[in-house]
Design an enzyme around this catalytic site. Structure first.
Site, PDB file in Angstrom:
ATOM      1  N   SER A  64      39.125  51.958  39.690  1.00 25.77           N
ATOM      2  CA  SER A  64      39.940  50.850  40.209  1.00 25.77           C
ATOM      3  C   SER A  64      41.354  50.796  39.653  1.00 25.77           C
ATOM      4  O   SER A  64      42.160  49.969  40.097  1.00 25.77           O
ATOM      5  CB  SER A  64      39.245  49.515  39.952  1.00 25.77           C
ATOM      6  OG  SER A  64      38.269  49.271  40.927  1.00 25.77           O
ATOM      7  N   LYS A  67      44.191  50.739  42.094  1.00 28.71           N
ATOM      8  CA  LYS A  67      44.801  49.533  42.656  1.00 28.71           C
ATOM      9  C   LYS A  67      46.214  49.302  42.134  1.00 28.71           C
ATOM     10  O   LYS A  67      46.994  48.556  42.751  1.00 28.71           O
ATOM     11  CB  LYS A  67      43.918  48.311  42.365  1.00 28.71           C
ATOM     12  CG  LYS A  67      42.573  48.329  43.079  1.00 28.71           C
ATOM     13  CD  LYS A  67      41.780  47.066  42.798  1.00 28.71           C
ATOM     14  CE  LYS A  67      40.467  47.014  43.573  1.00 28.71           C
ATOM     15  NZ  LYS A  67      39.441  47.932  43.039  1.00 28.71           N
ATOM     16  N   SER A 128      39.727  42.442  40.872  1.00 31.55           N
ATOM     17  CA  SER A 128      39.562  43.839  41.288  1.00 31.55           C
ATOM     18  C   SER A 128      38.790  43.931  42.599  1.00 31.55           C
ATOM     19  O   SER A 128      37.937  44.806  42.789  1.00 31.55           O
ATOM     20  CB  SER A 128      38.848  44.658  40.196  1.00 31.55           C
ATOM     21  OG  SER A 128      39.014  46.039  40.420  1.00 31.55           O
ATOM     22  N   LYS A 253      45.119  47.061  34.194  1.00 34.80           N
ATOM     23  CA  LYS A 253      44.032  47.271  35.154  1.00 34.80           C
ATOM     24  C   LYS A 253      42.900  48.082  34.546  1.00 34.80           C
ATOM     25  O   LYS A 253      43.115  49.089  33.875  1.00 34.80           O
ATOM     26  CB  LYS A 253      44.542  48.008  36.406  1.00 34.80           C
ATOM     27  CG  LYS A 253      43.563  47.982  37.555  1.00 34.80           C
ATOM     28  CD  LYS A 253      43.431  46.601  38.144  1.00 34.80           C
ATOM     29  CE  LYS A 253      42.208  46.455  39.040  1.00 34.80           C
ATOM     30  NZ  LYS A 253      40.928  46.389  38.288  1.00 34.80           N
TER      31      LYS A 253
END
Length: 438
Positions: A64, A67, A128, A253
């Site tokens: 993720s 992202k 997320s 993140k």
């Protein structure tokens, strides 16, 4: 030659004095860090200087953390006016299914309903949300397949060397219920090196610092007061009130998939100093992927940056070794001019090393006479040179290893008119006679 003439000649031919100061270690230096991950890197957020690195060029899964590129392209589209925060998006069948798929990180998005770009962005950054990321890719590019093309194009533009973006969310393509983006394969994975992820974080924070306002939120309520109200809890364990609460942490993140393991791009700022860290596939003492270890090891990296280095300011007086900062102007009505810089140059340097960084002051050659002296007339505020700080050759940066030079303009604090021919001639005769008798 008399003493005054000697001092004048030496001071204006070339002002270039070297001072020795410390430099930062990279992975080649000795550290006490115990990083157990497939790759790791720590960089200065203002300069891109690499402080620590370990397998930083290996192409690895990022989950993720993908992202972050989606965030960049969304914020870019906002700043360019191509999309707006308050514009709405109607959920597609693909987004509905993936936003409600069991076992995937999500904020459930309902079929047939409309959501603002801001709501989708918050769900992606804080919770997320995979469905939210895909929805935003459709808002920006029309389809996720087209958005993936933009992701890879942006990576190339930003100077990435080891990367492969295959979807907007960071999911493994085989987890996308057969709806992976056109132009990609079911077995494809998002893969980027630690150094390139750090580069992405660098540009994301530099170009769109507002990203930290959202990524730094420990939690936020999604659609408060509606039947969709949901407390979104940030997955970043370093944020205030979280399990690994770290002073100054405000991003960036996390990522977790069986392929990528436990990954994390962290950032924290203290006293105006910011570092960016990347951990790819953190392992515990038994060699198993560990969600906790990505935060523990990130803490080690950030502590190393904040504790083992200090901010050093370079001022003119430190380089010139003079209480007054002046430069001689032999042909001026007044035979010297005060100089200053608008602000000092500040850099982070290792505490224990003091002999590698070079600082110098150099006059603008275009403003010198043939004999190397500064020539009149000079206007108040006019640039007459530069103060320069150069890092040692072994220093490395995320910008394709190009070493930036730290410079600040030196300006005149007053005006100096040119002396008349008669005055200049008299000075020459006086100087000649002085030299003769001495």
């Amino acid at each position: 030659m008399n003493e005054s003439a000697i001092k004048q000649s030496l001071s204006v031919l070339m002002i270039s004095f070297m001072v020795m100061v410390p430099f930062q270690q990279t992975a080649e230096g000795k550290t006490n860090l115990d990083i157990n991950a497939d790759a790791a890197i720590l960089v200065e957020a203002d300069t891109g200087k690499i402080v620590y690195k370990e397998h930083e060029d290996e192409l690895l899964g990022i989950a993720s953390m993908t992202k972050m590129m989606t965030e960049y392209l969304v914020l870019e589209a906002i700043h360019e006016g191509r999309i707006k925060w308050d514009q709405t998006y109607k959920v597609s069948e693909k987004v509905y299914q993936l936003a409600n798929a069991p076992g995937l990180s999500n904020v459930p998005l309902q079929a047939g309903r409309e959501y603002s770009v801001r709501e989708l962005y918050d769900a992606m950054v804080i919770k997320s949300g995979n469905g939210a990321a895909i929805a935003l890719s459709e808002v920006v590019a029309g389809s996720e397949g087209e958005f993936v093309k933009q992701m890879n194009a942006k990576a190339k533009e930003l100077g990435f060397e080891h990367y492969q973006f295959v979807n907007s969310s960071g999911l493994s393509n085989y987890d996308m219920l057969g709806m992976f983006p056109e132009g990609t394969d079911v077995n494809d994975e998002n893969m980027v090196s630690a150094e390139d992820i750090a580069t992405l974080a660098f540009y994301l924070i530099r170009d769109y610092p507002e990203v930290l306002e959202t990524s730094g939120l420990p939690s936020k309520v999604f659609r408060p007061g509606t039947d969709e109200e949901l407390l979104m809890k940030n997955t970043n364990g370093l944020l205030k009130g979280k399990s690994y609460d770290y002073e100054g942490a405000d991003g960036l993140k996390t990522g977790t998939t069986p392929f990528a393991g436990s990954t994390f791009t962290g950032t924290a700022e203290r006293d105006g100093v910011r570092y960016i860290s990347v951990i790819l596939d953190a392992k515990d003492e038994y060699g198993q992927p560990s969600s906790a270890e990505r935060f523990i090891q990130t803490t080690e990296l950030l502590d190393y940056g904040f504790d083992e280095f200090e901010t050093v300011e370079y001022q003119l007086e430190e380089i010139l070794k003079e209480k007054e900062q002046v430069v001689d102007v032999p042909d001026g009505v007044k035979q010297s001019v005060g100089i200053k810089i608008q602000k000092p140059i500040s850099i982070r340097v290792a505490k224990e090393e003091k002999d590698k960084v070079k600082a110098s002051v150099k006059l603008d050659e275009a403003k010198l006479n043939e004999d190397g002296t500064l020539q009149a007339p000079i206007e108040k505020g006019e640039k007459i040179g530069e103060m320069i700080v150069e890092m040692p050759e072994k220093s490395e940066y995320i910008f394709n290893n190009l070493k930036p030079t730290y410079k600040v303009d030196i300006i005149a604090v007053e005006s100096v008119e040119k002396a008349s021919w008669l005055v200049r001639s008299a000075r020459s005769i006086q100087g000649f006679l002085g030299n003769l008798f001495n």
